[in-house]
Design a protein around this motif. Structure first.
Motif, PDB file in Angstrom:
ATOM      1  N   ALA A   1       6.501  -3.009  -7.721  1.00 26.49           N
ATOM      2  CA  ALA A   1       6.333  -2.482  -6.353  1.00 26.49           C
ATOM      3  C   ALA A   1       5.066  -1.656  -6.190  1.00 26.49           C
ATOM      4  O   ALA A   1       4.725  -1.246  -5.075  1.00 26.49           O
ATOM      5  CB  ALA A   1       7.546  -1.640  -5.981  1.00 26.49           C
ATOM      6  N   ASP A   2       4.353  -1.431  -7.291  1.00 22.53           N
ATOM      7  CA  ASP A   2       3.134  -0.620  -7.222  1.00 22.53           C
ATOM      8  C   ASP A   2       2.091  -1.250  -6.305  1.00 22.53           C
ATOM      9  O   ASP A   2       1.935  -2.478  -6.270  1.00 22.53           O
ATOM     10  CB  ASP A   2       2.509  -0.472  -8.613  1.00 22.53           C
ATOM     11  CG  ASP A   2       3.208   0.574  -9.455  1.00 22.53           C
ATOM     12  OD1 ASP A   2       4.050   1.311  -8.911  1.00 22.53           O
ATOM     13  OD2 ASP A   2       2.913   0.638 -10.666  1.00 22.53           O
ATOM     14  N   ASP A   3       1.350  -0.401  -5.587  1.00 19.55           N
ATOM     15  CA  ASP A   3       0.169  -0.866  -4.860  1.00 19.55           C
ATOM     16  C   ASP A   3      -0.987  -1.034  -5.848  1.00 19.55           C
ATOM     17  O   ASP A   3      -1.196  -0.196  -6.728  1.00 19.55           O
ATOM     18  CB  ASP A   3      -0.238   0.143  -3.782  1.00 19.55           C
ATOM     19  CG  ASP A   3       0.648   0.066  -2.554  1.00 19.55           C
ATOM     20  OD1 ASP A   3       1.257  -0.988  -2.326  1.00 19.55           O
ATOM     21  OD2 ASP A   3       0.740   1.079  -1.836  1.00 19.55           O
ATOM     22  N   VAL A   4      -1.715  -2.123  -5.704  1.00 22.20           N
ATOM     23  CA  VAL A   4      -2.892  -2.364  -6.529  1.00 22.20           C
ATOM     24  C   VAL A   4      -4.087  -2.555  -5.598  1.00 22.20           C
ATOM     25  O   VAL A   4      -3.945  -3.088  -4.498  1.00 22.20           O
ATOM     26  CB  VAL A   4      -2.712  -3.600  -7.448  1.00 22.20           C
ATOM     27  CG1 VAL A   4      -1.572  -3.373  -8.413  1.00 22.20           C
ATOM     28  CG2 VAL A   4      -2.466  -4.873  -6.633  1.00 22.20           C
ATOM     29  N   THR A   5      -5.250  -2.117  -6.051  1.00 23.35           N
ATOM     30  CA  THR A   5      -6.443  -2.156  -5.211  1.00 23.35           C
ATOM     31  C   THR A   5      -7.463  -3.122  -5.773  1.00 23.35           C
ATOM     32  O   THR A   5      -7.781  -3.085  -6.971  1.00 23.35           O
ATOM     33  CB  THR A   5      -7.077  -0.757  -5.099  1.00 23.35           C
ATOM     34  OG1 THR A   5      -6.103   0.158  -4.603  1.00 23.35           O
ATOM     35  CG2 THR A   5      -8.276  -0.776  -4.166  1.00 23.35           C
ATOM     36  N   ALA A   6      -7.971  -4.012  -4.932  1.00 23.91           N
ATOM     37  CA  ALA A   6      -8.999  -4.971  -5.355  1.00 23.91           C
ATOM     38  C   ALA A   6     -10.342  -4.257  -5.469  1.00 23.91           C
ATOM     39  O   ALA A   6     -10.729  -3.504  -4.578  1.00 23.91           O
ATOM     40  CB  ALA A   6      -9.089  -6.115  -4.353  1.00 23.91           C
ATOM     41  N   SER A   7     -11.029  -4.522  -6.567  1.00 23.65           N
ATOM     42  CA  SER A   7     -12.345  -3.918  -6.780  1.00 23.65           C
ATOM     43  C   SER A   7     -13.439  -4.892  -6.352  1.00 23.65           C
ATOM     44  O   SER A   7     -13.198  -6.082  -6.114  1.00 23.65           O
ATOM     45  CB  SER A   7     -12.528  -3.574  -8.254  1.00 23.65           C
ATOM     46  OG  SER A   7     -12.588  -4.767  -9.035  1.00 23.65           O
ATOM     47  N   SER A   8     -14.637  -4.374  -6.302  1.00 25.56           N
ATOM     48  CA  SER A   8     -15.791  -5.226  -6.014  1.00 25.56           C
ATOM     49  C   SER A   8     -15.939  -6.313  -7.078  1.00 25.56           C
ATOM     50  O   SER A   8     -16.252  -7.465  -6.773  1.00 25.56           O
ATOM     51  CB  SER A   8     -17.060  -4.370  -5.942  1.00 25.56           C
ATOM     52  OG  SER A   8     -18.211  -5.184  -5.809  1.00 25.56           O
TER      53      SER A   8
ATOM     54  N   GLU B   1       3.450  -7.203  -7.667  1.00 22.91           N
ATOM     55  CA  GLU B   1       4.273  -8.416  -7.636  1.00 22.91           C
ATOM     56  C   GLU B   1       3.547  -9.552  -6.928  1.00 22.91           C
ATOM     57  O   GLU B   1       3.531 -10.701  -7.411  1.00 22.91           O
ATOM     58  CB  GLU B   1       5.603  -8.127  -6.935  1.00 22.91           C
ATOM     59  CG  GLU B   1       6.544  -9.324  -6.911  1.00 22.91           C
ATOM     60  CD  GLU B   1       7.866  -8.994  -6.264  1.00 22.91           C
ATOM     61  OE1 GLU B   1       8.884  -9.592  -6.658  1.00 22.91           O
ATOM     62  OE2 GLU B   1       7.892  -8.129  -5.347  1.00 22.91           O
ATOM     63  N   ASP B   2       2.917  -9.271  -5.796  1.00 21.36           N
ATOM     64  CA  ASP B   2       2.196 -10.304  -5.051  1.00 21.36           C
ATOM     65  C   ASP B   2       1.067 -10.893  -5.896  1.00 21.36           C
ATOM     66  O   ASP B   2       0.838 -12.113  -5.899  1.00 21.36           O
ATOM     67  CB  ASP B   2       1.621  -9.723  -3.761  1.00 21.36           C
ATOM     68  CG  ASP B   2       2.693  -9.353  -2.750  1.00 21.36           C
ATOM     69  OD1 ASP B   2       3.825  -9.858  -2.880  1.00 21.36           O
ATOM     70  OD2 ASP B   2       2.401  -8.548  -1.845  1.00 21.36           O
ATOM     71  N   MET B   3       0.362 -10.039  -6.609  1.00 17.05           N
ATOM     72  CA  MET B   3      -0.747 -10.520  -7.439  1.00 17.05           C
ATOM     73  C   MET B   3      -0.251 -11.377  -8.605  1.00 17.05           C
ATOM     74  O   MET B   3      -0.909 -12.347  -9.008  1.00 17.05           O
ATOM     75  CB  MET B   3      -1.554  -9.344  -7.973  1.00 17.05           C
ATOM     76  CG  MET B   3      -2.359  -8.605  -6.913  1.00 17.05           C
ATOM     77  SD  MET B   3      -3.679  -9.622  -6.140  1.00 17.05           S
ATOM     78  CE  MET B   3      -2.823 -10.200  -4.656  1.00 17.05           C
TER      79      MET B   3
END
Length: 394
Positions: free
Chosen positions: A83-90, A111-113
């Motif tokens: 359920a953690d939020d993950v952030t896309a990097s450059s 989960e989505d990733m």
């Protein structure tokens, strides 16, 4: 503390495979020649026993493309919170095709990733996962290699979380077919998160959005083998220019789990070779695998000596917990007990007193501990009576 005197002689008990412990039998002594594969490197493993059923140059290290992602997936499930939020990097947003198309700064759930990576094999999703779990791709690669070593891999060196061809001062990104089936076996049968791994890799389609809800994505599982045979359990495809077409697969047939890896299984336009090879290996497993039940014969008693001169030597029973199944060709099963000739009291229940070695012809296929069945004190009941009488006489 156990003080043991080991005898040079061993108790050998032999059973002929086929006398009551055959479940199935090979039609021939060697059937591996029956399988003609396109893959340059291949292996077929029995998941429950860990026995190798077919081998074609399986120990050769080579690029393995997106089959790498099975280790990325299980490591992320074990170390992260879905359920953690993950952030896309450059950096993630610059990954080459195949990719989801994440943008710098976008947020998704872990989960989505994972679904995006395992169903569509998106390379940018794998980097987002790696950076979230490991802090950086480099550190996550170190985690991957440590996990591979923990699983028992000997020829694995991963640089990227997505399997893109890569090389650094320590070597080329890749693994062996043998190591790859070890990793898959861990993912689907051993890991405490195996059920979640199977759930993700068996999902046919999955839809999600970024955390703003402005972008929606639909993923379709590209593991076509799931629809080719009803026994298909899990798997992951892969392709790069260096690796060729690759596949790691698993199937459950008549209650047995078979796992296979195919590396260098053709190059464009031979995308279907991996499916032909997979069918051939599943058919081979169905037709030629035998199962031998190993059950330990009665283990020997061991002589016990005491410090007290008033106590005569005694004996204690031992036991060996051997009850498992192996896959093997026809041959002779031998059970060889190598136990202590003498133990000096005190002896604790469960203490290791030797081993049972199991051989198929001349090959050692299993070793199990032989343990003491009871607690034995150095002071015997007779000693206690003598003490009581001595005190009464004082």
């Amino acid at each position: 503390m156990l003080v043991a005197a080991w005898t040079a002689a061993s108790l050998v008990i032999q059973f002929l495979v086929g006398n009551n412990i055959f479940i199935k039998a090979y039609a021939e002594e060697d059937n591996t020649a029956d399988v003609q594969l396109f893959a340059r490197n291949a292996i077929l493993l029995d998941g429950e026993t860990g026995d190798i059923l077919y081998d074609k140059c399986s120990d050769e290290h080579r690029p393995n493309a997106s089959t790498t992602k099975i280790l990325t997936c299980i490591l992320a499930i074990e170390c992260g919170n879905l359920a953690d939020d993950v952030t896309a990097s450059s950096y993630a947003s610059k990954m080459p095709e195949v990719r989801l198309g994440v943008r710098d700064g976008e947020k998704y759930t872990l989960e989505d990733m994972l679904y995006a990576m395992m169903l569509e094999s998106y390379n940018d999703a794998a980097v987002v996962i790696a950076e979230h779990i490991g802090g950086s791709v480099q550190h996550f690669a170190e985690m991957m290699n440590a996990k591979a070593e923990e699983i028992g891999c000997h020829s694995t060196y991963f640089i990227t979380p997505n399997g893109l061809d890569a090389q650094d001062e320590n070597g080329v990104h890749g693994t062996s077919a043998e190591d790859l089936v070890r990793i898959m076996r861990y993912c689907i049968l051993i890991s405490p998160q195996k059920d979640e791994f199977l759930k993700i890799t068996r999902t046919k389609s999955y839809t999600f959005t970024d955390n703003t809800g402005n972008r929606t994505f639909a993923c379709i599982n590209h593991n076509a083998f799931l629809d080719m045979m009803p026994c298909a359990l899990s798997g992951k495809t892969g392709f790069t220019c260096d690796a060729g077409y690759c596949y790691i697969g698993a199937a459950e047939v008549e209650g047995h789990t078979y796992i296979w890896a195919l590396l260098g299984c053709g190059w464009p336009n031979n995308k279907t070779y991996k499916w032909k090879d997979s069918r051939a290996l599943v058919a081979f497993a169905q037709e030629h695998t035998i199962y031998t039940e190993l059950k330990a014969p009665a283990s020997p008693d061991i002589r016990i000596t005491y410090s007290s001169g008033s106590s005569a030597d005694g004996s204690t029973a031992t036991k060996c917990r051997l009850n498992r199944t192996v896959t093997a060709s026809e041959g002779s099963i031998q059970y060889v007990y190598k136990v202590a000739d003498t133990l000096k009291a005190p002896v604790h229940k469960g203490a290791v007193a030797g081993s049972l070695e199991v051989y198929l012809d001349d090959e050692l296929i299993d070793v199990e501990n032989v343990i003491v069945s009871e607690e034995i004190a150095d002071v015997t009941f007779k000693d206690e009576i003598i003490k009581v009488l001595y005190r009464a006489a004082m």
